[in-house]
Design an enzyme around this catalytic site. Structure first.
Site, PDB file in Angstrom:
ATOM      1  N   ALA A  89      40.686  38.302  32.591  1.00 15.37           N
ATOM      2  CA  ALA A  89      40.322  37.921  33.958  1.00 15.37           C
ATOM      3  C   ALA A  89      41.597  37.775  34.778  1.00 15.37           C
ATOM      4  O   ALA A  89      42.700  37.767  34.239  1.00 15.37           O
ATOM      5  CB  ALA A  89      39.530  36.621  33.965  1.00 15.37           C
ATOM      6  N   LYS A  90      41.443  37.644  36.078  1.00 18.16           N
ATOM      7  CA  LYS A  90      42.604  37.404  36.940  1.00 18.16           C
ATOM      8  C   LYS A  90      42.135  36.847  38.269  1.00 18.16           C
ATOM      9  O   LYS A  90      41.016  37.123  38.723  1.00 18.16           O
ATOM     10  CB  LYS A  90      43.370  38.706  37.185  1.00 18.16           C
ATOM     11  CG  LYS A  90      44.840  38.482  37.502  1.00 18.16           C
ATOM     12  CD  LYS A  90      45.610  38.017  36.285  1.00 18.16           C
ATOM     13  CE  LYS A  90      47.088  37.842  36.597  1.00 18.16           C
ATOM     14  NZ  LYS A  90      47.851  37.455  35.391  1.00 18.16           N
ATOM     15  N   GLY A  91      42.999  36.060  38.894  1.00 16.94           N
ATOM     16  CA  GLY A  91      42.748  35.567  40.237  1.00 16.94           C
ATOM     17  C   GLY A  91      43.899  35.953  41.144  1.00 16.94           C
ATOM     18  O   GLY A  91      45.047  36.087  40.698  1.00 16.94           O
ATOM     19  N   ASP A 126      50.875  32.354  37.870  1.00 14.95           N
ATOM     20  CA  ASP A 126      51.370  33.725  37.953  1.00 14.95           C
ATOM     21  C   ASP A 126      52.261  33.761  39.180  1.00 14.95           C
ATOM     22  O   ASP A 126      52.587  32.713  39.758  1.00 14.95           O
ATOM     23  CB  ASP A 126      50.196  34.718  38.046  1.00 14.95           C
ATOM     24  CG  ASP A 126      50.603  36.160  37.730  1.00 14.95           C
ATOM     25  OD1 ASP A 126      51.817  36.446  37.724  1.00 14.95           O
ATOM     26  OD2 ASP A 126      49.732  37.001  37.488  1.00 14.95           O
TER      27      ASP A 126
END
Length: 407
Positions: A89-91, A126
């Site tokens: 996943a990533k945001g 990140d």
């Protein structure tokens, strides 16, 4: 999957081979910021991937990062280990992280995505977002930690949290362990690549773009192995010394955002424009800051033999094809920079106890092993390092898919 996302629009769920499992787009009601969460897939109901903030971040970018996280997770599958890789996943938030409004934007985004963080998305720092800032904000949003969704797939959540506290309280030479593990892994990947291509660490040189947690630690551990760090790039420009910069001094004097303190430079250290980093003579190039910074248009300037991707997606596919054609090898992000993510889970699930000794030993072993497996396959099949790494990750993902619930 069904849940309510305040201020989220365009949320979709379901998965096909060519689509993510879940996507959400968020519009900040108090600024121009737009945010995204993409869950590429769930394994045992949980996914993993960090949150970045940068002006110009796009949904397509976050989709690519989420898919990369699936590969980054699966590449570390070890039969018999306590850590079973999660889904990817990533945001991402399209906003300037240096803006005085950035913390407010981040808090509102986290509030909107709290149901995902609670149930489905384990996340962390990140580019443009610091873990300490996330950790400070979550309790006020009713969340216990940024990885609390993983409590449902660990045998003893209390013991897992205790190991995490040990890990995050550990300090090595004045720098927190969690700020070192990712870069230590990149350094191990780069050193393995150098060894495979006959480049001795002592006497070799490297340029590092970015001097935050990832870039700073990469520079430290390459220098510790005898590699001269001849260039470091931050938002203010490039600092250069062909004889090698004093990495330890620059690490201990850098800003919280990873900016080099120019007053700590020595008299023979030079200040150059940031875009000159690609032109420096070096054996290894470490892009550790932003995505898509090495392109088809600028790749011809690179003189290095090896690129170790400490950032996510720093080399465009077009650039990589051209680099590969002229003999420059790229250790791909989902291998080279995978130690941060893997370390979190090795500690959480109990494969290591969170001490620096066990942490560094595990990272060195896994990164060296993965790198050599990748080179072995690439050399045997006459394919690029990325193609070889993708094949290894895909094989392991097939095993995970067959043995564990995917939904």
């Amino acid at each position: 999957m069904s849940m309510t996302l305040p201020n989220a629009v365009g949320a979709t769920d379901g998965q096909r081979d060519d689509q993510a499992f879940f996507e959400a787009v968020w519009r900040d009601p108090e600024s121009s910021a737009t945010g995204y969460v993409v869950i590429d897939r769930l394994v045992r109901g949980v996914s993993s991937g960090g949150l970045r903030m940068r002006a110009g971040c796009t949904l397509d970018e976050v989709r690519g990062l989420a898919r990369g996280m699936t590969l980054k997770e699966s590449i570390h599958f070890e039969p018999g280990a306590r850590y079973v890789p999660l889904g990817g996943a990533k945001g991402g938030i399209d906003f300037d992280p240096y803006s005085p409004e950035a913390d407010g934007v981040l808090r509102r985004f986290l509030a909107a995505m709290a149901p995902l963080i609670e149930q489905r998305w384990t996340m962390g720092e990140d580019f443009g977002v610091q873990q300490s800032t996330i950790d400070e904000m979550l309790p006020g949003l009713g969340l216990t930690s940024s990885i609390q969704a993983a409590d449902q797939v660990v045998d003893d959540p209390a013991a897992a949290q205790l190991r995490m506290k040990t890990a995050f309280a550990s300090v090595v030479d004045g720098i927190r362990l969690d700020e070192l593990v990712g870069g230590y892994g990149v350094a191990q990947a780069a050193l393995a690549a150098m060894k495979r291509r006959g480049i001795a660490a002592r006497g070799a040189s490297a340029v590092v773009q970015g001097f935050g947690s990832m870039g700073g630690a990469t520079a430290r551990y390459l220098a510790e192995a005898g590699v001269r760090i001849v260039g470091i790039v931050d938002v203010e420009g490039l600092v250069h010394n062909p004889l090698g910069l004093d990495v330890e001094e620059l690490l201990h004097t850098r800003s919280a955002k990873g900016n080099v303190d120019r007053t700590a430079l020595r008299s023979d250290d030079r200040r150059l424009a940031a875009d000159e980093w690609l032109d420096l003579e070096a054996d290894v190039l470490v892009p550790a800051a932003i995505s898509y910074c090495i392109t088809a248009e600028n790749q011809s300037r690179i003189r290095a033999q090896i690129i170790a991707e400490a950032a996510n997606m720093p080399v465009t596919p077009e650039a990589e094809a051209l680099l590969t054609a002229r003999g420059v090898e790229v250790s791909p992000d989902f291998v080279a920079n995978s130690a941060t993510n893997a370390w979190w889970w090795w500690v959480f699930f109990g494969d290591v106890d969170g001490t620096p000794e066990q942490s560094f030993r595990k990272i060195a072993d896994r990164m060296q092993t993965l790198s050599h497996e990748m080179f072995d396959l690439a050399d045997a099949e006459q394919v690029s390092l990325r193609e070889a790494a993708f094949a290894l990750a895909s094989q392991r993902l097939d095993v995970i898919t067959a043995e564990f619930p995917i939904y």
